[in-house]
Each structure stands twice: as C-alpha cells, then as structure tokens.
Scaffold this active site. Structure first.
Site, PDB file in Angstrom:
ATOM      1  N   ASP A  89       0.787  -1.242  -0.079  1.00 28.63           N
ATOM      2  CA  ASP A  89       0.001   0.083   0.025  1.00 28.63           C
ATOM      3  C   ASP A  89       0.953   1.160   0.025  1.00 28.63           C
ATOM      4  OD1 ASP A  89      -2.113  -1.535   0.175  1.00 28.63           O
ATOM      5  OD2 ASP A  89      -2.874  -0.932   1.928  1.00 28.63           O
ATOM      6  N   ASP A  90       0.445   2.423  -0.373  1.00 26.37           N
ATOM      7  CA  ASP A  90       0.820   3.722  -0.064  1.00 26.37           C
ATOM      8  C   ASP A  90       1.953   4.420  -1.068  1.00 26.37           C
ATOM      9  OD1 ASP A  90      -0.901   3.594   2.221  1.00 26.37           O
ATOM     10  OD2 ASP A  90       0.705   4.116   3.513  1.00 26.37           O
ATOM     11  N   HIS A 140      -6.042   3.028  -4.097  1.00 24.58           N
ATOM     12  CA  HIS A 140      -5.714   3.204  -2.540  1.00 24.58           C
ATOM     13  C   HIS A 140      -6.175   4.746  -2.268  1.00 24.58           C
ATOM     14  CE1 HIS A 140      -4.634   2.179   1.289  1.00 24.58           C
ATOM     15  NE2 HIS A 140      -3.589   2.837   1.341  1.00 24.58           N
ATOM     16  N   HIS A 144      -5.445   9.582  -0.159  1.00 22.78           N
ATOM     17  CA  HIS A 144      -5.251   8.637   1.325  1.00 22.78           C
ATOM     18  C   HIS A 144      -6.118   9.117   2.346  1.00 22.78           C
ATOM     19  CE1 HIS A 144      -3.313   6.210   4.312  1.00 22.78           C
ATOM     20  NE2 HIS A 144      -2.869   5.458   3.520  1.00 22.78           N
ATOM     21  N   HIS A 234       3.974  -2.013   2.998  1.00 20.03           N
ATOM     22  CA  HIS A 234       3.828  -0.841   2.340  1.00 20.03           C
ATOM     23  C   HIS A 234       5.016  -0.476   1.712  1.00 20.03           C
ATOM     24  CE1 HIS A 234       0.577  -0.588   5.466  1.00 20.03           C
ATOM     25  NE2 HIS A 234       0.355   0.433   5.034  1.00 20.03           N
TER      26      HIS A 234
HETATM   27 ZN   LIG Z   1      -2.522   3.552   3.363  1.00 15.63          ZN
END
Ligand SMILES: [Zn+2]
Length: 291
Positions: A89-90, A140, A144, A234
């Site tokens: 993620d991210d 995602h 955020h 991540h």
């Molecule tokens: Zn995230």
C-alpha cells in the site's frame, strides 16, 4: 421598475452562488468539505476528510464488512493449489517502491501495488515500471483519506479521481480497492460494489508501517503464511515512517514461500478465483447467490 431590476439582480447572485457551490461540491469534494468545516459555521461544520499517516488512523473496524458483503469484500480466498497474494500500500515513491520492485524481479515474483492517485501523478515512471514488470495495480484513493468518514457519493468520486490518475498513466482502470486503514462505511461498500469495485482487505499484516526491524516483520508474517492469505506491506510511508526492516525481511518471506511451492498471485487473479468460488458455492446452495 428599479426595485424590480434590483430583485432580479439579487436572484441572479443567489443562483450564481448555488451554481458555484454545486460545482465546488462536484469538482472538489475535499475543498467543499473544508468549507463545511469553517469555524464560522460552528456546529454545522462537518469533519470528514482526515488525511494523515497510518499511525494516526489505524484502528480495527468495528463492523465485519466481509460478513456483511461476502461477494464484494475480499480478505482471503481458497485456492486449489498453494497460493498467496503479496500486496503493498501507499506507493508509489522513488525510494522504497523501486527497491521492492528490484527484490520482486530478482526472485521472479509478482505482487499488487495499491497506489495513491496523487502519488502516482508525482511518480508516473515508477507506476509504468510496476505495470511493465507484470505486477498489478489497485486503487488506494487519491488523497489517502479515511473513507469511513465520507458520504458514499464522496467515496465513489474519490476512487474515480484516483482511477482517472492511474488510468492516464497505465491505460487501465483498476477495480480492486484497498481502503486506507481498512476503514469503510457499509453504505459506501454498497455504493462502490455498484460501480464494479471489489474491496480488498488483507489476512496477514506485517505492521511494517510501524518501522519494525526485519526480525519483527518476519515474526508478524512467517507464522501466518498459509494458502489463500493476502499479505499487507507498504511501499511508501510518511516522512517518519521507516520501511527498511520490511525491505530486509521481504526476500526471506518470498524464499520461505517458494521453498514450500507457493504460487504468487496478483489481486485481479485472486478476484477471478474468488468470484468463481462464490458462484460455485451459490450453485451448491451453500451461499446466497451473488448479485
Ligand atoms: Zn494506506
């Protein structure tokens, strides 16, 4: 006569104000919400958008979305042969994401990157590299944001904004959504299901965003590995987030799985198997038919 034209002018300005307000709502829900949060509005101010790091917002969801929406929310699946899905993620960034891509390439493994739309716009070359090397991309959100604090229509627009950014770079419209912090309101899940999205959560959390050393990341992941799990890592973090422990742990995690003969599936491949599973179960009468 003059009074009449003054009245018309007032109506014109009121209408103009309404048009501007509606345009603002549609074009930038985040700005519109910031306006609603003005102190001048006192108690009317709404708090919806909460940008911030994982550390600030991660709390376990009180509602089990998988039970509520078993055809839309995916946390694990039941593959016919030993398989896992590794997710990040991210991202993207130009620090951790390229290093993760190097590790995946060196081990011949494919994964899924749930990207933030605004970060993708900053690093389009990294996004292109992810796709070129055979990995999958998921949504995602654009900013955020914590989707649990947003109205369903805002969630749909936020995802659309992210997908618009991603598809400009990749020519592909991802249908897998990973909500930041795993948080989402049930009504928003229903709204995104209508748009064709799946909400993809995770089975195993490496907790790498806490800046854990290699040994701790391995402790969190290795004992939990079994067929059908979705592992969360991540690929970028906030300024204070250190993912170097995860980078050191990743080759060990991959090798452990490879030695046991596991396949590494991307999330779209998982969703394909998941949908087939749900349909087969519905045919056997074990589950309600998917919509
Ligand atoms: Zn995230």
């Amino acid at each position: 006569m003059r009074r009449k034209s003054q009245g018309l002018t007032s109506i014109f300005y009121i209408m103009l104000g309404i048009v501007i307000a509606i345009s603002g709502m549609v074009l930038s829900p985040q700005t519109f919400d910031s306006m609603l949060q003005w102190r001048l509005l006192g108690g009317l101010g709404l708090s919806r958008f909460n940008p911030g790091s994982e550390k600030m917002h991660r709390v376990p969801g009180p509602i089990d979305l998988v039970k509520l929406y078993p055809d839309t929310v995916v946390r694990q699946w039941s593959p016919a042969t030993p398989s896992v899905a590794i997710t990040f993620d991210d991202g993207p960034d130009d620090e951790y994401t390229p290093k993760i891509l190097d590790i995946l390439r060196d081990h011949g493994v494919r994964a899924t990157f749930f990207l933030i739309g605004s970060s993708a716009e900053k690093h389009p070359e990294v996004v292109k590299r992810i796709v070129a090397e055979g990995h999958a991309i998921g949504n995602h959100t654009y900013h955020h944001v914590n989707l649990a604090n947003m109205a369903p229509w805002q969630v749909v627009m936020e995802l659309k904004k992210a997908n618009t950014a991603l598809s400009r770079i990749t020519n592909h419209w991802p249908l897998a959504v990973r909500p930041p912090y795993g948080a989402m309101d049930p009504l928003a899940v229903e709204a995104v299901a209508k748009e064709g999205y799946k909400v993809v959560l995770w089975t195993v959390d490496s907790l790498d965003w806490r800046g854990l050393p290699k040994a701790k990341v391995l402790d969190n992941v290795i004992p939990e590995l079994k067929s059908g799990v979705i592992v969360l890592h991540h690929s970028a973090g906030g300024p204070e987030e250190d993912l170097s422990g995860m980078l050191e742990a990743l080759p060990t995690i991959i090798k452990t799985l490879q030695q046991k003969g596991y396949s590494f599936l991307t999330v779209p491949e998982v969703i394909e198997q998941f949908d087939a599973e749900r349909k087969a179960a519905a045919r056997e009468g074990a589950l309600p038919a998917p919509p």
